[in-house]
Design a protein around this motif. Structure first.
Motif, PDB file in Angstrom:
ATOM      1  N   ALA A   3     -32.677 -76.198  -5.344  1.00 25.02           N
ATOM      2  CA  ALA A   3     -31.479 -75.473  -4.905  1.00 25.02           C
ATOM      3  C   ALA A   3     -30.759 -76.152  -3.746  1.00 25.02           C
ATOM      4  CB  ALA A   3     -31.839 -74.035  -4.541  1.00 25.02           C
ATOM      5  N   GLY A   4     -30.544 -77.457  -3.888  1.00 28.44           N
ATOM      6  CA  GLY A   4     -29.706 -78.139  -2.921  1.00 28.44           C
ATOM      7  C   GLY A   4     -30.458 -78.583  -1.680  1.00 28.44           C
ATOM      8  N   ARG A   5     -31.579 -77.946  -1.392  1.00 27.56           N
ATOM      9  CA  ARG A   5     -32.402 -78.467  -0.317  1.00 27.56           C
ATOM     10  C   ARG A   5     -33.091 -79.726  -0.828  1.00 27.56           C
ATOM     11  NH1 ARG A   5     -36.318 -75.137  -0.549  1.00 27.56           N
ATOM     12  NH2 ARG A   5     -35.314 -73.897  -2.145  1.00 27.56           N
ATOM     13  N   LEU A   6     -33.443 -80.620   0.082  1.00 30.13           N
ATOM     14  CA  LEU A   6     -34.002 -81.875  -0.413  1.00 30.13           C
ATOM     15  C   LEU A   6     -35.517 -81.830  -0.571  1.00 30.13           C
ATOM     16  CD1 LEU A   6     -31.757 -84.700   1.019  1.00 30.13           C
ATOM     17  CD2 LEU A   6     -31.925 -83.862  -1.299  1.00 30.13           C
ATOM     18  N   THR A   7     -36.167 -80.776  -0.107  1.00 29.66           N
ATOM     19  CA  THR A   7     -37.574 -80.587  -0.460  1.00 29.66           C
ATOM     20  C   THR A   7     -37.733 -79.209  -1.071  1.00 29.66           C
ATOM     21  OG1 THR A   7     -38.036 -79.824   1.785  1.00 29.66           O
ATOM     22  CG2 THR A   7     -38.566 -82.102   1.292  1.00 29.66           C
ATOM     23  N   PRO A   8     -38.516 -79.104  -2.132  1.00 24.54           N
ATOM     24  CA  PRO A   8     -38.698 -77.794  -2.759  1.00 24.54           C
ATOM     25  C   PRO A   8     -39.419 -76.834  -1.812  1.00 24.54           C
ATOM     26  CG  PRO A   8     -40.107 -79.453  -3.790  1.00 24.54           C
ATOM     27  CD  PRO A   8     -39.252 -80.171  -2.811  1.00 24.54           C
ATOM     28  N   GLY A   9     -39.210 -75.542  -1.999  1.00 27.24           N
ATOM     29  CA  GLY A   9     -39.757 -74.539  -1.082  1.00 27.24           C
ATOM     30  C   GLY A   9     -41.274 -74.414  -1.163  1.00 27.24           C
ATOM     31  N   ARG A  10     -41.826 -73.749  -0.194  1.00 31.18           N
ATOM     32  CA  ARG A  10     -43.273 -73.573  -0.097  1.00 31.18           C
ATOM     33  C   ARG A  10     -43.818 -72.817  -1.319  1.00 31.18           C
ATOM     34  NH1 ARG A  10     -48.457 -74.655   1.631  1.00 31.18           N
ATOM     35  NH2 ARG A  10     -49.636 -72.814   1.163  1.00 31.18           N
ATOM     36  N   THR A  11     -43.109 -71.804  -1.755  1.00 32.70           N
ATOM     37  CA  THR A  11     -43.546 -71.029  -2.908  1.00 32.70           C
ATOM     38  C   THR A  11     -43.740 -71.937  -4.114  1.00 32.70           C
ATOM     39  OG1 THR A  11     -41.977 -69.435  -2.084  1.00 32.70           O
ATOM     40  CG2 THR A  11     -43.069 -68.896  -4.149  1.00 32.70           C
ATOM     41  N   TRP A  12     -42.845 -72.900  -4.260  1.00 35.97           N
ATOM     42  CA  TRP A  12     -42.948 -73.830  -5.367  1.00 35.97           C
ATOM     43  C   TRP A  12     -44.283 -74.554  -5.333  1.00 35.97           C
ATOM     44  CZ3 TRP A  12     -43.616 -79.109  -5.017  1.00 35.97           C
ATOM     45  CH2 TRP A  12     -43.581 -79.786  -6.234  1.00 35.97           C
ATOM     46  N   ALA A  13     -44.669 -75.057  -4.149  1.00 41.04           N
ATOM     47  CA  ALA A  13     -45.923 -75.810  -4.029  1.00 41.04           C
ATOM     48  C   ALA A  13     -47.117 -74.930  -4.405  1.00 41.04           C
ATOM     49  CB  ALA A  13     -46.082 -76.353  -2.610  1.00 41.04           C
ATOM     50  N   ASP A  14     -47.075 -73.673  -3.985  1.00 41.83           N
ATOM     51  CA  ASP A  14     -48.156 -72.756  -4.347  1.00 41.83           C
ATOM     52  C   ASP A  14     -48.229 -72.556  -5.852  1.00 41.83           C
ATOM     53  OD1 ASP A  14     -48.842 -72.399  -1.709  1.00 41.83           O
ATOM     54  OD2 ASP A  14     -47.523 -70.656  -1.448  1.00 41.83           O
ATOM     55  N   GLN A  15     -47.056 -72.395  -6.453  1.00 42.72           N
ATOM     56  CA  GLN A  15     -47.032 -72.200  -7.903  1.00 42.72           C
ATOM     57  C   GLN A  15     -47.583 -73.422  -8.631  1.00 42.72           C
ATOM     58  OE1 GLN A  15     -43.099 -71.125  -9.198  1.00 42.72           O
ATOM     59  NE2 GLN A  15     -43.335 -68.989  -8.597  1.00 42.72           N
ATOM     60  N   VAL A  16     -47.223 -74.602  -8.131  1.00 40.60           N
ATOM     61  CA  VAL A  16     -47.721 -75.827  -8.764  1.00 40.60           C
ATOM     62  C   VAL A  16     -49.240 -75.898  -8.634  1.00 40.60           C
ATOM     63  CG1 VAL A  16     -47.755 -78.347  -8.623  1.00 40.60           C
ATOM     64  CG2 VAL A  16     -45.590 -77.123  -8.502  1.00 40.60           C
ATOM     65  N   ALA A  17     -49.746 -75.572  -7.445  1.00 41.35           N
ATOM     66  CA  ALA A  17     -51.198 -75.593  -7.249  1.00 41.35           C
ATOM     67  C   ALA A  17     -51.868 -74.632  -8.228  1.00 41.35           C
ATOM     68  CB  ALA A  17     -51.534 -75.220  -5.812  1.00 41.35           C
ATOM     69  N   ALA A  18     -51.230 -73.488  -8.449  1.00 38.71           N
ATOM     70  CA  ALA A  18     -51.827 -72.490  -9.329  1.00 38.71           C
ATOM     71  C   ALA A  18     -51.765 -72.903 -10.793  1.00 38.71           C
ATOM     72  CB  ALA A  18     -51.121 -71.146  -9.134  1.00 38.71           C
ATOM     73  N   ARG A  19     -50.708 -73.588 -11.195  1.00 38.88           N
ATOM     74  CA  ARG A  19     -50.630 -73.905 -12.628  1.00 38.88           C
ATOM     75  C   ARG A  19     -51.239 -75.249 -12.977  1.00 38.88           C
ATOM     76  NH1 ARG A  19     -44.883 -73.098 -11.894  1.00 38.88           N
ATOM     77  NH2 ARG A  19     -43.953 -75.023 -11.168  1.00 38.88           N
ATOM     78  N   ARG A  20     -51.619 -76.023 -12.001  1.00 43.40           N
ATOM     79  CA  ARG A  20     -52.336 -77.285 -12.209  1.00 43.40           C
ATOM     80  C   ARG A  20     -51.763 -78.169 -13.310  1.00 43.40           C
ATOM     81  NH1 ARG A  20     -58.002 -74.694 -12.852  1.00 43.40           N
ATOM     82  NH2 ARG A  20     -56.620 -72.980 -13.358  1.00 43.40           N
ATOM     83  N   PRO A  21     -50.546 -78.677 -13.104  1.00 42.87           N
ATOM     84  CA  PRO A  21     -49.955 -79.568 -14.117  1.00 42.87           C
ATOM     85  C   PRO A  21     -50.617 -80.938 -14.078  1.00 42.87           C
ATOM     86  CG  PRO A  21     -48.583 -79.532 -12.182  1.00 42.87           C
ATOM     87  CD  PRO A  21     -49.700 -78.544 -11.917  1.00 42.87           C
ATOM     88  N   HIS A  22     -50.342 -81.754 -15.086  1.00 46.29           N
ATOM     89  CA  HIS A  22     -50.845 -83.129 -15.095  1.00 46.29           C
ATOM     90  C   HIS A  22     -50.182 -83.970 -14.009  1.00 46.29           C
ATOM     91  CE1 HIS A  22     -52.933 -82.156 -18.696  1.00 46.29           C
ATOM     92  NE2 HIS A  22     -53.252 -83.402 -18.953  1.00 46.29           N
ATOM     93  N   GLY A  23     -48.992 -83.567 -13.594  1.00 42.32           N
ATOM     94  CA  GLY A  23     -48.320 -84.332 -12.558  1.00 42.32           C
ATOM     95  C   GLY A  23     -46.984 -83.717 -12.216  1.00 42.32           C
ATOM     96  N   VAL A  24     -46.359 -84.241 -11.160  1.00 48.30           N
ATOM     97  CA  VAL A  24     -45.078 -83.723 -10.682  1.00 48.30           C
ATOM     98  C   VAL A  24     -44.097 -84.879 -10.563  1.00 48.30           C
ATOM     99  CG1 VAL A  24     -43.896 -82.632  -8.736  1.00 48.30           C
ATOM    100  CG2 VAL A  24     -46.195 -81.873  -9.380  1.00 48.30           C
ATOM    101  N   ILE A  25     -42.902 -84.699 -11.123  1.00 50.59           N
ATOM    102  CA  ILE A  25     -41.831 -85.689 -10.967  1.00 50.59           C
ATOM    103  C   ILE A  25     -40.719 -85.046 -10.149  1.00 50.59           C
ATOM    104  CG2 ILE A  25     -40.103 -87.090 -12.158  1.00 50.59           C
ATOM    105  CD1 ILE A  25     -42.031 -86.966 -14.616  1.00 50.59           C
ATOM    106  N   LEU A  26     -40.370 -85.681  -9.050  1.00 49.35           N
ATOM    107  CA  LEU A  26     -39.314 -85.156  -8.182  1.00 49.35           C
ATOM    108  C   LEU A  26     -38.079 -86.020  -8.344  1.00 49.35           C
ATOM    109  CD1 LEU A  26     -42.051 -85.128  -5.706  1.00 49.35           C
ATOM    110  CD2 LEU A  26     -40.652 -83.061  -5.748  1.00 49.35           C
ATOM    111  N   VAL A  27     -36.943 -85.392  -8.647  1.00 49.76           N
ATOM    112  CA  VAL A  27     -35.720 -86.145  -8.869  1.00 49.76           C
ATOM    113  C   VAL A  27     -34.780 -85.961  -7.683  1.00 49.76           C
ATOM    114  CG1 VAL A  27     -33.785 -86.560 -10.419  1.00 49.76           C
ATOM    115  CG2 VAL A  27     -35.969 -85.742 -11.331  1.00 49.76           C
ATOM    116  N   LEU A  28     -34.443 -87.060  -7.030  1.00 48.65           N
ATOM    117  CA  LEU A  28     -33.551 -87.012  -5.870  1.00 48.65           C
ATOM    118  C   LEU A  28     -34.033 -86.000  -4.867  1.00 48.65           C
ATOM    119  CD1 LEU A  28     -29.894 -87.160  -7.193  1.00 48.65           C
ATOM    120  CD2 LEU A  28     -31.025 -88.757  -5.683  1.00 48.65           C
ATOM    121  N   SER A  29     -35.318 -85.921  -4.692  1.00 46.46           N
ATOM    122  CA  SER A  29     -35.894 -84.817  -3.951  1.00 46.46           C
ATOM    123  C   SER A  29     -37.230 -85.307  -3.404  1.00 46.46           C
ATOM    124  CB  SER A  29     -36.073 -83.669  -4.951  1.00 46.46           C
ATOM    125  OG  SER A  29     -36.736 -82.596  -4.395  1.00 46.46           O
TER     126      SER A  29
END
Lengths: 355, 355
Positions: free
Chosen positions: B111-137
């Protein structure tokens, strides 16, 4: 266009939804935890067992009790194809609603097939999203049964086919849009108006061209089948079919291009033939993608509120997943509107009939 | 541009990564299952306990052992903003690789901020994806620590800022692209060449404009700071900044527009002022979005292989998650290329200097 499902059939279905997980297990000759594993999309179940359980879930119309706590904070969004520029508008709309609800969006592409593959359905069952939104894409019977038995709600956006009366869907007033586009050209004085249809297997294409026909007929103008060509909603088809229309000795003075991308293809065809828009040719698109405002001349088009439609689809699918759901309308068409820009003008005098 | 991290620091970090989950638990004064819960992003842990555990995970450089089996079949794709038309190309690239690997793509917008919010990181930790790709971020320190402790690999695509020498990234040769675009204009005979930069906080914008400057300087042409304006990579900025450039008494005869969307905004500004492209003004874009071929005249632009870059980022992040990872290059720049179309031409005679 579809006849609604008879009321009796629905009642039968509902009364059959009484089998418990234990009963399913007994009938399948497996343990209750095995049925749970199948419901959760776990891999450690023999394919034959899995098939037997799925079949019983389907025939019994089993529906898992909704349990908010076991859902993943996800919404599944499935596209027929991601190529089209308007997919972005849809993604943004779903993303807006998902973000507000603290959910993330899982994106899939059914890779040009109109129903997503079996593997996809298994993955969805395993990840238990809050709901599934299908864009220009349907579900086959077994996929619907699979989602229904897991109580995963789904909504079809802008149905390509005929999703069935009991499938929640969000669309746009495609027929009205085709009518408005063509009436605008008739009002400008055009009498030879061509149309580039989208793929005929998509209901939205048919509805738009039917609106085009209705506009001509109610204006007392003949419908010339030779002036209606069929594309696939992509730029290239607009270019190729546009060339065909414009090379006719009795070429049209105006064309309803079916969507914006086909309109841009038609622009290219007109440029190639040395025809100026709107002096020699009027063009109307459909969608109102951002690019419609940017091209030269800016494109007159039928605005389809794609982002709002996607937002409505996301809100509907979340609402369908609530115990205390409020909405009753599960088939919604949002209104289209004509955006008049600079690609349409009256036909040049004396050129109305001649080629 | 960044100085690489000193080798000693890396070694220190590595040797500190020996604390076990049990040791972390003991030091935090909680049970081992509680530490597990924190690692799994479970909600049922008191915020203060969670903070204490996260801090210890970070200071000890804890890294969860990779366990293929506990991963979800997902890749996280995070955008700075989804508005831009080129996001679609990136999504398609990631989707291609994910589909082949049997994975689904989770889409988020910071959402226009250059780093994703804290909630996002928690959600990622919970869903345990194979990896994370950050675009312009980018990720802030605590977000990086959170992913690292869960052994969730990440890759930054087209870094907006300066991701640090040890952050795997995929980019394009932005500097070379700006150089090639401007050299093309110089070779056509232009001497007053303007530039519309993207946002200066993004490294890719700076690199492109630096390439522009280098082309002028190596051709022995002066760099006029008045001919360099700054936009935000959107159409509207190209239009507004374009008007400013073109209304100057000593207006440029050619403009390097920074990206395609800004080039289209510049097209509109030129139309409004009655300037014809390429007769009165040459324009070069950057990106080569599909629309670049469709506008009139078709846009000369620097092709950035967005889909290929996204595919490379997805392959890299999956590779980083493997025990037996093969690739060693974790900073890659894919080559750009100049696509010459119809928006560039030699300056009109006698108009080279005058306004």
């Amino acid at each position: 266009m579809t006849s609604p499902q008879p009321a009796e059939t629905r009642t039968q279905k509902r009364s059959a939804q009484t089998a418990t997980l234990a009963e399913i297990a007994r009938e399948a000759g497996v343990s209750a935890p095995t049925v749970s594993k199948v419901l959760n999309g776990r891999a450690d179940v023999a394919p034959s067992t899995r098939a037997r359980v799925e079949e019983l879930l389907r025939t019994h119309g089993y529906r898992r009790r909704r349990a908010e706590s076991t859902r993943s904070p996800l919404i599944d969004l499935v596209f027929h194809e991601l190529e089209s520029a308007w997919a972005m508008e849809v993604i943004r709309g779903v993303e807006n609603v998902a973000r507000d609800a603290g959910l993330s969006v899982v994106l899939s592409e059914s890779a040009g097939r109109l129903t997503p593959g079996r593997t996809w359905a298994d993955q969805v069952a395993a990840r238990r999203p809050h709901g599934v939104i299908l864009v220009l894409s349907g579900l086959d019977e077994s996929q619907r049964a699979l989602l229904t038995s897991r109580s995963i709600p789904f909504v079809v956006m802008d149905p390509a086919g005929d999703p069935g009366a009991d499938v929640p869907s969000i669309g746009a007033t495609n027929w009205q849009g085709g009518l408005a586009a063509t009436r605008h050209l008739v009002d400008l004085g055009h009498t030879r108006i061509g149309a580039i249809s989208g793929p005929t297997r998509m209901m939205c294409s048919r509805a738009r061209v039917d609106g085009y026909r209705a506009a001509l007929e109610t204006a007392g103008l003949p419908v010339d089948p030779g002036l209606i060509v069929t594309g696939d909603f992509h730029h290239e088809a607009g270019y190729r079919q546009g060339l065909e229309l414009l090379r006719r000795p009795d070429r049209p003075t105006a064309v309803f291009a079916g969507n914006d991308l086909q309109a841009l293809g038609l622009y290219e065809a007109a440029r190639e033939l040395g025809l100026r828009i709107p002096h020699d040719l009027s063009v109307v698109g459909f969608d109102d993608l951002p690019v419609a405002r940017w091209v030269g001349p800016p494109l007159t088009t039928v605005r389809q509120p794609l982002m709002e439609m996607a937002e409505a689809a996301a809100r509907l699918v979340l609402d369908l997943g609530r115990e205390d759901r409020s909405s009753t309308a599960t088939r919604v068409e949002l209104a289209t509107s004509l955006e008049v820009r600079s690609s349409t003008a009256p036909p040049r005098e004396g050129r109305d009939v001649a080629g």
